[in-house]
Scaffold this active site. Structure first.
Site, PDB file in Angstrom:
ATOM      1  CG  MET A 174      49.125  28.775  -1.413  1.00 19.62           C
ATOM      2  SD  MET A 174      50.667  29.685  -1.569  1.00 19.62           S
ATOM      3  CE  MET A 174      51.821  28.495  -0.905  1.00 19.62           C
TER       4      MET A 174
ATOM      5  CB  THR B 260      43.991  28.211  -2.607  1.00 22.74           C
ATOM      6  OG1 THR B 260      45.317  28.027  -3.133  1.00 22.74           O
ATOM      7  CG2 THR B 260      43.397  29.500  -3.130  1.00 22.74           C
ATOM      8  CG  ASP B 261      44.342  22.167   0.037  1.00 25.64           C
ATOM      9  OD1 ASP B 261      45.567  21.970  -0.113  1.00 25.64           O
ATOM     10  OD2 ASP B 261      43.615  21.399   0.707  1.00 25.64           O
ATOM     11  CD1 TRP B 262      50.795  22.597  -2.738  1.00 24.40           C
ATOM     12  CD2 TRP B 262      49.561  23.832  -1.357  1.00 24.40           C
ATOM     13  NE1 TRP B 262      51.644  23.277  -1.882  1.00 24.40           N
ATOM     14  CE2 TRP B 262      50.915  24.042  -1.032  1.00 24.40           C
ATOM     15  CE3 TRP B 262      48.584  24.521  -0.629  1.00 24.40           C
ATOM     16  CZ2 TRP B 262      51.328  24.897  -0.019  1.00 24.40           C
ATOM     17  CZ3 TRP B 262      48.994  25.372   0.392  1.00 24.40           C
ATOM     18  CH2 TRP B 262      50.344  25.558   0.682  1.00 24.40           C
TER      19      TRP B 262
END
Length: 924
Positions: A734, A704-706
């Site tokens: 993430m 994932t993106d953060w």
């Protein structure tokens, strides 16, 4: 020479060459450029002192050794005489109007206040100079889109006044655009400068590369990777841009030049692929053949001018309209020549698969639903130096509709809307509209039916991941040993600034708990890109040119060579994957992250990305291609739903990712923050499994993106719904402060208990994660298999730079004082501390300090948290008396950060430093 030693001189030379080849010359009346040897130059524009090396946000946060600006390079050039009197005027003005950085993340303004230029000042400079260079700068980035207003996409009134005044005083004016993205260009006709050059944002070697073009050391060969229209309203995607909830891609496949060359040629100022040179070229198609599967061309390119230069051969297709409707032009191949001397020729050989010209039928109108179809008719091929100037070079016939690839309906929209459609009548294309086909199946049911079986839990059999790596055991047997609670921890990546990997980096994954380490799973490291390595602790890295510039080179070879250096730099810093390249399409000039991405065209985007991956792979490191898919607006990016047809998705927004996988060997992909046709991409099974893995054969891992959200079909997205992400085959969530304690409060434990998440899904994710770890340098390092050469190079690098592999963390709870025994307070020195805490909240830095200097002394200390300036303490001399100084440093959250103290002058004698929480927060 030790192959693992990073050759910084070669790195810089490659970056400098890349900048020069990415500069795009749009206008050059009467050979205003290049600047001749010995000529006198007056430089206008305050950005001459504040060169934008990159855009803002994670993609630009690189700590560099140096940044060479355009003025710096001009002054260092012995062949150019810079007007120092004018420079002094600017310096004095800038001293009173300092660079505005903003108050933090996404707060930096798009441009800086410009100095008004009087007619008298311009006339005085003109009397003493041969040419004026005007530099205009812009920035934008993560969480901050551009705006169709003055100071962003449009020039400010002061900038226009500057252009009017300077162009009125000088016969030769060259305007340089230090920007990450195209801007409005109507001012060119209005003020008529002699030369206009897009120099983009070139990283730390930016000014040096621009100098090479300005002085003629390099003839410009960059080509526009985007169409520049007359007005922002001319881009059909401007309608609805900035909506906080949804963006409807009504223009469908007609993005960029595909729209303008089909429907609105008269609304183009500078076409896609356009770019001038200091020399001239002839281009002749010497051979054209089609065997039904492949088109091959031989194009003779001759330098007919007086100076060396490079040219780009561009090949476009015009497919028959058929029942689907097509764009009038689509890029199908390109190739850049070597540098040709005057009179020299090169035979450029180009080939492409005819199957790549197929269109996707998402409605069944051809009788072949969910298939790529070559419709019957004549396919015309055009070859030239830009989309507008390409001429007919050959054609071939397809006798009957031909299915190139049969697919499965995937990612179709659930929202009804009408999409743009082309009609060809009386030799002219007109815009028509048709209802978009909608989803006809349940993605939830598809995902459940496709879940593979796994071996039952076996308990610990003593198998380590190293045994799998060495071929002594199978991955299935290894994973079968791991209990569910540890598999869940494996799915949770940690960060930011995890102490378990290289300091200051974006995230850690793999062996993030002791139990996982005991199974022999090492802790791998990822770091932000794509414009260089972000290390928030202050470690130095190389700042690369931005994505737009890299695309404008139209050079796969140059991108590959430059990113081979990046790959070695990653390895040097014990980073396994760079979070980049970014492959999203430049759908609209307003997207703030366009500087990270390449182009409005999927082929150009995919070729550049694949080249960069191949370069990094030479050193065993890689890139995480992002943001998969349709991250085309930063405003409300975590909640926005991108609504588009399956055809547009497959023909425009996915092909670059497919090329990265198939041609670049990508084995890491990052999903986006937002939703795609109602499903957040991190939990979109069709995107991550049906297409990415099923159709393209991807065998790597998706992260994932953060702090990204996930959702179940028909439900809103939440950060907690990681179970939905895992079911979709988004393997890594993430990021988490602490995996073992479930610091983000995800729903995986409860979902395992109530049956919404199965062990089979956990095992599948674990296998994907372990597979990519075994491809990464960390695997051999964890087994002690580091060569003597690599170890020597690493030790040498650590002596040269602050390579913070291991930073000792100090607990700051209850205002505990920092151990400052190693604090260096000399001028220019900085010291980094790792800090830990259990309370999220607002903090202040309090210190007891004295100085033996006199009362008028000025001694500054800058305070950085994770690389971002949070405040400054300035003291005067205290005549040896202790004083207390305090500075609010904003919010700390997540449990760990890096504190860096930088000293602008020598003289502080610090007795004590404490970080004190002034206001607590329950959640970040």
């Amino acid at each position: 020479m030790n192959p693992y030693k990073l050759d910084l001189e070669r790195y810089a030379a490659l970056a400098r060459q890349t900048v020069a080849e990415g500069c795009v010359l749009l206008k050059n009346d009467d050979e205003a450029l290049p600047i001749r040897k010995g000529e006198r130059v007056s430089v206008f524009g305050r950005i001459q002192f504040d060169y934008y090396k990159s855009g803002t946000g994670s993609g630009g946060a690189v700590n560099t050794r140096y940044v060479t600006g355009i003025l710096d390079a001009l002054k260092d050039c012995p062949d150019v005489v810079v007007n120092e009197k004018l420079e002094t005027v600017y310096r004095d003005w800038v001293a009173e109007h300092p660079f505005e950085k903003g108050m933090g993340w996404a707060q930096e303004p798009w441009c800086q206040e410009e100095m008004p230029v009087s007619a008298a000042l311009a006339a005085e400079a003109a009397a003493e100079s041969d040419i004026a260079v005007v530099i205009i700068g812009r920035t934008a980035g993560e969480d901050k889109d551009n705006s169709p207003t003055e100071g962003s996409y449009l020039l400010t009134k002061t900038e226009e006044q500057m252009l009017e005044t300077v162009c009125g005083a000088f016969k030769r004016v060259a305007v340089l655009l230090n920007v990450g993205n195209i801007i409005d260009m109507k001012w060119v006709e209005k003020y008529n400068p002699a030369a206009v050059l897009y120099v983009w944002q070139g990283g730390q070697e930016g000014g040096a590369g621009v100098l090479d073009v300005l002085t003629g050391a390099v003839s410009p060969s960059g080509k526009l990777s985007d169409t520049i229209a007359i007005d922002i309203a001319d881009y059909p995607s401007s309608e609805g841009f900035g909506d906080p909830e949804k963006v409807v891609y009504k223009e469908d496949i007609y993005v960029g030049y595909r729209y303008f060359e089909t429907f609105a040629k008269d609304r183009v100022l500078y076409p896609f692929g356009f770019g001038l040179s200091y020399t001239t070229f002839d281009m002749e198609v010497a051979g054209f053949e089609s065997d039904g599967e492949t088109v091959k061309e031989v194009v003779i390119v001759k330098n007919t001018g007086d100076v060396p230069g490079k040219q780009v051969v561009q090949v476009y297709a015009e497919a028959p309209q058929g029942k689907l409707g097509k764009a009038a032009r689509s890029l199908c191949a390109f190739k850049k020549t070597a540098e040709l001397q005057p009179g020299e020729s090169e035979a450029v050989e180009i080939a492409f698969d005819i199957a790549k010209l197929a269109s996707y039928d998402d409605s069944g109108v051809t009788g072949h639903k969910s298939a790529y179809v070559l419709e019957a008719g004549t396919y015309n091929i055009y070859t030239g130096a830009c989309v507008r100037c390409a001429s007919l070079s050959g054609s071939f016939e397809i006798a009957e509709d031909t299915v190139v690839e049969q697919c499965t309906e995937a990612c179709a929209p659930v929202t009804a809307f009408d999409r743009m459609h082309a009609k060809l009548e009386n030799g002219a294309y007109t815009v028509a509209w048709e209802p978009v086909p909608q989803r006809t199946y349940s993605m939830t049911e598809r995902s459940a039916a496709a879940m593979p079986a796994c071996l039952p839990y076996s308990g610990d059999k003593g198998i380590k991941l190293g045994d799998v790596f060495d071929g002594k055991a199978g991955l299935d047997e290894f994973i079968a040993q791991i209990p569910n609670e540890d598999l869940i921890c494996l799915i949770r990546g940690e960060g930011m600034n995890s102490p378990k990997v290289t300091a200051g980096t974006g995230g850690a994954f793999g062996g993030v708990t002791q139990n996982l380490l005991d199974f022999g799973i090492p802790t791998a490291c990822c770091s932000d890109g794509p414009s260089g390595i972000r290390m928030d602790c202050g470690s130095i890295a190389f700042s690369l040119p931005n994505g737009t510039l890299l695309a404008c080179t139209f050079s796969e070879e140059l991108n590959e060579e430059l990113f081979a250096m990046q790959g070695l730099e990653l390895r040097k810093n014990r980073i396994d994957t760079l979070l980049g390249p970014g492959l999203n399409i430049h759908r609209n000039p307003m997207n703030g992250r366009n500087f990270e991405y390449f182009s409005e065209d999927p082929l150009l985007t995919g070729k550049m990305a694949a080249a960069q991956l191949r370069g990094m792979h030479r050193w065993g490191t890689t890139g995480t291609v992002k943001h998969f898919a349709c991250n085309n607006q930063e405003f409300h990016r975590t909640d926005i739903d991108s609504i588009l047809s399956e055809r547009a998705l497959r023909e425009i927004y996915l092909p670059a990712f497919e090329m990265a996988v198939k041609e670049g060997g990508a084995y890491f992909v990052m999903s986006t923050y937002g939703a795609l046709n109602g499903m957040w991409t991190a939990s979109n099974y069709d995107l991550l499994s049906t297409i990415l893995r099923g159709e393209w054969g991807f065998t790597g891992a998706v992260m994932t993106d953060w702090w990204a959200k996930g959702n179940d079909e028909g439900e809103p997205g939440t950060r907690a719904n990681v179970a939905a992400q895992v079911r979709a085959q988004n393997d890594l969530n993430m990021v988490n402060t602490d995996s073992a304690s479930n610091s983000q409060g995800d729903n995986m434990p409860e979902a395992i208990k109530d049956g919404r998440l199965s062990r089979e899904a956990l095992v599948r994710a674990a296998k994907n994660i372990c597979n990519v770890i075994m491809k990464s340098p960390v695997m051999e390092r964890s087994l002690g298999r580091v060569s003597d050469e690599e170890r020597e190079a690493e030790e040498a690098a650590a002596a040269e730079d602050f390579a913070a592999y291991d930073v000792e963390y100090q607990l700051i709870d209850d205002g505990a004082p920092l151990d400052i025994a190693k604090l260096n307070t000399e001028k220019g020195a900085s010291t980094v501390f790792g800090i830990r805490y259990t309370t999220n909240g607002k903090y202040k830095l309090s210190m007891r300090v004295k100085s033996n200097a006199g009362e008028v002394a000025q001694i500054p200390m800058s305070i950085f948290i994770d690389g971002m300036l949070r405040g400054m303490i300035m003291i005067n001399g205290t005549n040896g008396q202790l004083i207390t100084m305090e500075q609010d440093i904003g919010v700390l959250f997540g449990g760990t950060n890096y504190l860096k103290l930088y000293f602008g002058q020598t003289g502080m004698d610090i007795e004590e430093i404490r970080l004190i929480c002034t206001e607590t927060y329950d959640r970040p």
